[in-house]
Design a protein around this motif. Structure first.
Motif, PDB file in Angstrom:
ATOM      1  N   TYR A  79      44.387  45.281  43.562  1.00 41.38           N
ATOM      2  CA  TYR A  79      44.451  43.824  43.459  1.00 41.38           C
ATOM      3  C   TYR A  79      43.649  43.333  42.258  1.00 41.38           C
ATOM      4  O   TYR A  79      44.057  42.396  41.568  1.00 41.38           O
ATOM      5  N   PHE A 112      48.796  34.842  51.455  1.00 45.66           N
ATOM      6  CA  PHE A 112      48.267  36.200  51.589  1.00 45.66           C
ATOM      7  C   PHE A 112      47.871  36.511  53.025  1.00 45.66           C
ATOM      8  O   PHE A 112      47.455  35.639  53.793  1.00 45.66           O
ATOM      9  N   LEU A 186      37.210  35.722  47.129  1.00 44.66           N
ATOM     10  CA  LEU A 186      38.595  35.258  47.239  1.00 44.66           C
ATOM     11  C   LEU A 186      38.657  33.754  47.498  1.00 44.66           C
ATOM     12  O   LEU A 186      39.586  33.076  47.041  1.00 44.66           O
ATOM     13  N   MET A 191      42.343  31.624  47.030  1.00 42.80           N
ATOM     14  CA  MET A 191      43.433  32.338  47.690  1.00 42.80           C
ATOM     15  C   MET A 191      43.948  31.527  48.873  1.00 42.80           C
ATOM     16  O   MET A 191      43.176  30.940  49.631  1.00 42.80           O
TER      17      MET A 191
END
Length: 320
Positions: A79, A112, A186, A191
Protein backbone atom coordinates in the motif's frame (compact mmCIF):
# COMPACT_ATOMS: atom_id res chain seq x y z
CA UNK A 1 -3.63 -10.19 23.14
CA UNK A 2 -2.18 -7.67 25.55
CA UNK A 3 -2.72 -8.23 29.27
CA UNK A 4 -6.16 -7.22 30.47
CA UNK A 5 -6.22 -5.17 33.66
CA UNK A 6 -9.62 -3.51 33.48
CA UNK A 7 -12.97 -4.93 34.56
CA UNK A 8 -16.36 -3.62 33.62
CA UNK A 9 -19.19 -3.25 36.11
CA UNK A 10 -22.23 -3.73 33.90
CA UNK A 11 -23.32 -5.29 30.65
CA UNK A 12 -25.59 -3.36 28.31
CA UNK A 13 -28.88 -5.05 27.53
CA UNK A 14 -28.13 -4.80 23.83
CA UNK A 15 -25.18 -7.11 24.29
CA UNK A 16 -27.53 -9.85 25.42
CA UNK A 17 -29.64 -9.60 22.29
CA UNK A 18 -29.59 -12.75 20.26
CA UNK A 19 -27.94 -12.50 16.87
CA UNK A 20 -30.33 -12.96 13.96
CA UNK A 21 -29.62 -15.98 11.80
CA UNK A 22 -31.39 -16.28 8.49
CA UNK A 23 -31.43 -18.85 5.73
CA UNK A 24 -29.68 -16.60 3.22
CA UNK A 25 -26.86 -19.01 2.51
CA UNK A 26 -24.03 -18.03 0.24
CA UNK A 27 -24.62 -20.01 -2.94
CA UNK A 28 -22.13 -21.42 -5.40
CA UNK A 29 -19.21 -20.85 -3.09
CA UNK A 30 -16.96 -23.89 -3.13
CA UNK A 31 -13.61 -22.35 -2.24
CA UNK A 32 -11.75 -24.41 0.32
CA UNK A 33 -8.73 -23.26 2.30
CA UNK A 34 -6.09 -26.00 2.27
CA UNK A 35 -5.05 -27.22 5.68
CA UNK A 36 -1.54 -27.77 4.36
CA UNK A 37 -1.20 -24.04 3.71
CA UNK A 38 -2.45 -23.24 7.20
CA UNK A 39 0.10 -25.66 8.64
CA UNK A 40 2.92 -24.23 6.52
CA UNK A 41 2.44 -20.63 7.65
CA UNK A 42 1.55 -21.41 11.24
CA UNK A 43 4.46 -23.80 11.77
CA UNK A 44 6.97 -21.31 10.40
CA UNK A 45 5.73 -18.36 12.41
CA UNK A 46 5.84 -20.45 15.60
CA UNK A 47 9.23 -22.02 15.00
CA UNK A 48 12.01 -21.50 17.55
CA UNK A 49 14.06 -19.82 14.82
CA UNK A 50 11.83 -16.75 15.20
CA UNK A 51 12.45 -16.64 18.98
CA UNK A 52 8.95 -15.52 19.88
CA UNK A 53 8.65 -12.64 17.37
CA UNK A 54 9.32 -9.86 19.84
CA UNK A 55 8.89 -6.45 18.22
CA UNK A 56 12.19 -5.03 17.00
CA UNK A 57 13.99 -8.38 17.27
CA UNK A 58 15.89 -10.45 14.74
CA UNK A 59 13.22 -13.12 15.08
CA UNK A 60 10.34 -10.91 14.03
CA UNK A 61 12.42 -9.69 11.09
CA UNK A 62 12.25 -13.24 9.74
CA UNK A 63 8.49 -13.17 10.13
CA UNK A 64 8.35 -9.81 8.35
CA UNK A 65 10.29 -11.17 5.39
CA UNK A 66 8.06 -14.26 5.25
CA UNK A 67 4.90 -12.14 5.14
CA UNK A 68 6.36 -9.75 2.57
CA UNK A 69 7.28 -12.67 0.33
CA UNK A 70 3.85 -14.25 0.73
CA UNK A 71 2.14 -11.04 -0.37
CA UNK A 72 4.52 -10.60 -3.28
CA UNK A 73 4.19 -14.21 -4.44
CA UNK A 74 0.42 -13.79 -4.56
CA UNK A 75 0.55 -10.59 -6.55
CA UNK A 76 -0.59 -8.37 -3.68
CA UNK A 77 0.93 -4.91 -3.92
CA UNK A 78 2.27 -2.84 -1.05
CA UNK A 79 0.00 0.00 0.00
CA UNK A 80 2.91 2.29 0.74
CA UNK A 81 6.20 2.43 -1.17
CA UNK A 82 7.13 -0.92 0.34
CA UNK A 83 5.24 -3.49 2.39
CA UNK A 84 6.87 -2.12 5.52
CA UNK A 85 5.13 0.57 7.53
CA UNK A 86 7.67 1.78 10.10
CA UNK A 87 6.21 2.45 13.53
CA UNK A 88 6.59 6.02 14.73
CA UNK A 89 5.75 5.28 18.37
CA UNK A 90 8.15 2.51 19.41
CA UNK A 91 11.78 2.83 20.46
CA UNK A 92 12.95 -0.13 18.39
CA UNK A 93 12.67 -0.28 14.62
CA UNK A 94 9.49 -2.22 13.96
CA UNK A 95 7.18 -2.64 11.01
CA UNK A 96 3.58 -3.30 10.21
CA UNK A 97 3.32 -5.26 6.97
CA UNK A 98 0.65 -3.82 4.68
CA UNK A 99 -0.66 -5.33 1.44
CA UNK A 100 -3.25 -3.78 -0.87
CA UNK A 101 -5.77 -5.00 -3.43
CA UNK A 102 -7.61 -2.22 -5.21
CA UNK A 103 -11.35 -2.60 -5.55
CA UNK A 104 -12.78 -3.48 -8.96
CA UNK A 105 -15.79 -1.13 -8.76
CA UNK A 106 -15.08 2.37 -10.08
CA UNK A 107 -17.03 3.99 -7.24
CA UNK A 108 -16.72 1.57 -4.33
CA UNK A 109 -12.94 1.22 -4.76
CA UNK A 110 -12.60 4.59 -3.05
CA UNK A 111 -13.90 2.99 0.15
CA UNK A 112 -11.56 0.76 2.15
CA UNK A 113 -11.77 -2.31 4.35
CA UNK A 114 -8.95 -3.39 6.64
CA UNK A 115 -8.45 -7.06 7.51
CA UNK A 116 -5.75 -7.53 10.10
CA UNK A 117 -4.01 -9.45 12.85
CA UNK A 118 -0.93 -8.81 14.95
CA UNK A 119 2.09 -10.96 14.15
CA UNK A 120 4.32 -9.97 17.05
CA UNK A 121 4.55 -11.82 20.34
CA UNK A 122 6.59 -11.55 23.55
CA UNK A 123 9.94 -13.17 22.62
CA UNK A 124 12.09 -14.79 25.29
CA UNK A 125 10.35 -15.33 28.63
CA UNK A 126 10.80 -17.22 31.91
CA UNK A 127 11.70 -20.81 31.12
CA UNK A 128 9.30 -23.69 31.73
CA UNK A 129 10.91 -27.13 31.56
CA UNK A 130 13.93 -25.56 29.88
CA UNK A 131 11.93 -23.74 27.18
CA UNK A 132 12.22 -19.94 27.29
CA UNK A 133 10.65 -19.04 23.92
CA UNK A 134 7.13 -17.66 23.82
CA UNK A 135 6.29 -18.99 20.37
CA UNK A 136 2.84 -17.39 20.34
CA UNK A 137 1.00 -19.95 18.25
CA UNK A 138 -2.48 -19.06 19.42
CA UNK A 139 -1.40 -15.50 20.23
CA UNK A 140 -1.34 -14.58 17.42
CA UNK A 141 0.28 -16.68 14.71
CA UNK A 142 -3.17 -18.21 14.34
CA UNK A 143 -4.79 -14.89 13.47
CA UNK A 144 -1.89 -13.96 11.22
CA UNK A 145 -2.31 -17.22 9.34
CA UNK A 146 -6.00 -16.47 8.85
CA UNK A 147 -5.21 -13.11 7.24
CA UNK A 148 -2.72 -14.74 4.85
CA UNK A 149 -5.40 -17.16 3.66
CA UNK A 150 -8.02 -14.43 3.22
CA UNK A 151 -5.48 -12.35 1.30
CA UNK A 152 -4.63 -15.27 -0.99
CA UNK A 153 -8.31 -15.76 -1.80
CA UNK A 154 -8.89 -12.17 -2.88
CA UNK A 155 -5.59 -12.10 -4.74
CA UNK A 156 -6.67 -15.16 -6.72
CA UNK A 157 -10.19 -14.06 -7.64
CA UNK A 158 -9.82 -10.25 -7.56
CA UNK A 159 -13.52 -9.98 -6.80
CA UNK A 160 -13.45 -7.27 -4.13
CA UNK A 161 -15.45 -4.19 -5.11
CA UNK A 162 -13.99 -2.10 -2.28
CA UNK A 163 -10.27 -1.72 -1.81
CA UNK A 164 -8.77 -3.92 0.89
CA UNK A 165 -5.71 -3.55 3.09
CA UNK A 166 -4.28 -6.73 4.59
CA UNK A 167 -2.36 -5.66 7.66
CA UNK A 168 -0.02 -7.58 9.93
CA UNK A 169 0.51 -5.42 13.01
CA UNK A 170 3.66 -5.21 15.08
CA UNK A 171 3.98 -4.14 18.73
CA UNK A 172 0.45 -5.15 19.72
CA UNK A 173 1.98 -6.70 22.80
CA UNK A 174 3.56 -3.32 23.64
CA UNK A 175 0.18 -1.61 23.85
CA UNK A 176 -1.41 -1.79 20.37
CA UNK A 177 1.37 0.43 19.05
CA UNK A 178 1.33 -0.85 15.46
CA UNK A 179 -2.39 -0.33 15.04
CA UNK A 180 -2.34 3.02 16.85
CA UNK A 181 0.37 4.23 14.49
CA UNK A 182 -1.37 3.04 11.33
CA UNK A 183 -4.85 4.19 12.32
CA UNK A 184 -3.57 7.71 12.98
CA UNK A 185 -1.58 7.71 9.74
CA UNK A 186 -4.53 6.61 7.60
CA UNK A 187 -6.85 9.04 9.35
CA UNK A 188 -4.45 11.86 8.54
CA UNK A 189 -4.52 10.72 4.91
CA UNK A 190 -8.34 10.93 5.04
CA UNK A 191 -8.97 7.30 4.14
CA UNK A 192 -12.65 6.46 3.68
CA UNK A 193 -12.73 3.39 5.95
CA UNK A 194 -15.87 1.25 5.88
CA UNK A 195 -14.95 -1.29 8.55
CA UNK A 196 -12.01 -3.05 10.17
CA UNK A 197 -12.07 -6.83 10.80
CA UNK A 198 -9.44 -8.33 13.08
CA UNK A 199 -8.43 -11.94 13.86
CA UNK A 200 -7.10 -12.70 17.35
CA UNK A 201 -6.33 -16.11 18.86
CA UNK A 202 -8.35 -18.55 16.74
CA UNK A 203 -6.15 -21.63 17.15
CA UNK A 204 -8.42 -23.80 19.28
CA UNK A 205 -12.21 -24.18 19.13
CA UNK A 206 -14.67 -23.19 21.81
CA UNK A 207 -16.77 -25.96 23.32
CA UNK A 208 -20.55 -25.93 23.60
CA UNK A 209 -20.87 -22.22 22.84
CA UNK A 210 -23.17 -22.57 19.82
CA UNK A 211 -20.98 -20.43 17.59
CA UNK A 212 -17.61 -20.59 15.84
CA UNK A 213 -16.25 -17.22 17.04
CA UNK A 214 -17.24 -14.57 19.50
CA UNK A 215 -17.14 -10.98 18.32
CA UNK A 216 -15.68 -8.29 20.55
CA UNK A 217 -17.74 -5.17 21.01
CA UNK A 218 -20.75 -7.27 20.10
CA UNK A 219 -23.36 -4.60 20.77
CA UNK A 220 -21.49 -1.69 19.25
CA UNK A 221 -22.63 -2.38 15.69
CA UNK A 222 -24.80 -4.64 13.58
CA UNK A 223 -21.74 -6.50 12.31
CA UNK A 224 -22.61 -9.74 14.12
CA UNK A 225 -26.15 -9.96 12.76
CA UNK A 226 -24.97 -9.26 9.21
CA UNK A 227 -22.13 -11.78 9.46
CA UNK A 228 -24.60 -14.45 10.51
CA UNK A 229 -27.09 -13.44 7.85
CA UNK A 230 -24.37 -13.68 5.19
CA UNK A 231 -23.15 -17.00 6.60
CA UNK A 232 -26.60 -18.56 6.97
CA UNK A 233 -25.58 -19.84 10.40
CA UNK A 234 -24.41 -18.54 13.75
CA UNK A 235 -20.79 -17.94 12.81
CA UNK A 236 -20.29 -15.31 15.53
CA UNK A 237 -21.94 -14.63 18.85
CA UNK A 238 -21.66 -12.91 22.19
CA UNK A 239 -19.45 -14.13 25.04
CA UNK A 240 -20.08 -12.43 28.40
CA UNK A 241 -16.46 -12.67 29.53
CA UNK A 242 -15.53 -10.52 26.51
CA UNK A 243 -17.38 -7.64 28.14
CA UNK A 244 -16.02 -8.40 31.61
CA UNK A 245 -12.42 -8.06 30.44
CA UNK A 246 -13.12 -5.30 27.89
CA UNK A 247 -11.58 -7.27 25.05
CA UNK A 248 -12.95 -4.80 22.52
CA UNK A 249 -10.24 -2.42 23.74
CA UNK A 250 -7.54 -5.07 23.94
CA UNK A 251 -6.71 -5.78 20.30
CA UNK A 252 -5.86 -3.97 17.09
CA UNK A 253 -9.44 -3.22 16.11
CA UNK A 254 -9.71 -0.58 18.81
CA UNK A 255 -7.48 2.21 17.42
CA UNK A 256 -9.49 2.17 14.18
CA UNK A 257 -12.69 2.54 16.16
CA UNK A 258 -11.33 5.50 18.09
CA UNK A 259 -9.76 7.23 15.07
CA UNK A 260 -12.48 6.64 12.47
CA UNK A 261 -15.63 5.98 14.53
CA UNK A 262 -16.57 3.07 12.26
CA UNK A 263 -17.27 -0.60 13.01
CA UNK A 264 -13.93 -2.17 13.96
CA UNK A 265 -14.16 -5.52 15.72
CA UNK A 266 -12.27 -8.72 16.45
CA UNK A 267 -13.21 -12.38 16.10
CA UNK A 268 -11.64 -14.86 18.50
CA UNK A 269 -12.09 -18.38 19.81
CA UNK A 270 -10.05 -17.97 23.01
CA UNK A 271 -12.71 -18.14 25.73
CA UNK A 272 -10.46 -18.34 28.82
CA UNK A 273 -11.44 -22.00 29.28
CA UNK A 274 -10.15 -23.74 26.16
CA UNK A 275 -6.46 -22.75 26.27
CA UNK A 276 -4.27 -22.58 29.35
CA UNK A 277 -0.96 -21.42 27.86
CA UNK A 278 -1.55 -17.71 27.28
CA UNK A 279 1.85 -15.95 27.27
CA UNK A 280 3.62 -19.20 28.17
CA UNK A 281 6.26 -21.27 26.33
CA UNK A 282 3.73 -24.03 25.69
CA UNK A 283 1.77 -21.82 23.29
CA UNK A 284 3.24 -23.97 20.54
CA UNK A 285 2.27 -25.10 17.05
CA UNK A 286 1.52 -28.60 18.34
CA UNK A 287 -1.22 -27.21 20.59
CA UNK A 288 -3.14 -25.73 17.66
CA UNK A 289 -6.12 -27.38 15.97
CA UNK A 290 -5.35 -26.73 12.31
CA UNK A 291 -8.49 -28.51 11.10
CA UNK A 292 -10.58 -26.13 13.18
CA UNK A 293 -8.60 -23.17 11.87
CA UNK A 294 -9.03 -24.30 8.28
CA UNK A 295 -12.77 -24.71 8.77
CA UNK A 296 -13.41 -21.31 10.36
CA UNK A 297 -11.21 -19.45 7.88
CA UNK A 298 -13.00 -21.16 5.00
CA UNK A 299 -16.37 -20.15 6.50
CA UNK A 300 -15.24 -16.56 7.02
CA UNK A 301 -13.97 -15.84 3.51
CA UNK A 302 -17.35 -15.78 1.70
CA UNK A 303 -18.80 -13.72 4.51
CA UNK A 304 -16.02 -11.16 4.16
CA UNK A 305 -16.60 -11.14 0.42
CA UNK A 306 -20.24 -10.16 0.94
CA UNK A 307 -19.30 -7.59 3.57
CA UNK A 308 -16.74 -6.01 1.25
CA UNK A 309 -19.02 -6.07 -1.80
CA UNK A 310 -22.26 -4.78 -0.28
CA UNK A 311 -23.67 -2.05 -2.57
CA UNK A 312 -24.03 0.30 0.40
CA UNK A 313 -22.37 0.55 3.79
CA UNK A 314 -24.65 -1.91 5.57
CA UNK A 315 -22.47 -2.38 8.65
CA UNK A 316 -23.12 0.50 10.99
CA UNK A 317 -22.45 1.50 14.56
CA UNK A 318 -25.46 1.18 16.82
CA UNK A 319 -26.91 4.34 18.28
CA UNK A 320 -25.92 4.90 21.88
Amino acid sequence: MKKIIFLISFVGLSLHAQTNVTSKNISNFNYQVEEGNVIKTLSYLTSDELEGRDSGSEGIELATVYLENLLKENGIKPYFKTYRDTLSNFDKTSYNVVGYIEGNDKELKNEFVIIGAHYDHIGKIAAVNGDDIGNGANDNASGTTAVTEVAKYFAKFKNNKRSVLFVFFSAEEKGLLGSKHLAAKLKEQKMDLYFMFNFEMIGVPMKDKGMDFYLTGFGKSNMASLINEYAGEKLVGYLPIETKYMLFRASDNYPFFTEFNVPAQTVSTFDFENFQFYHQPDDEFEMMDTKHMTTVITKTIPVLERMINAPKKEIKLNEK
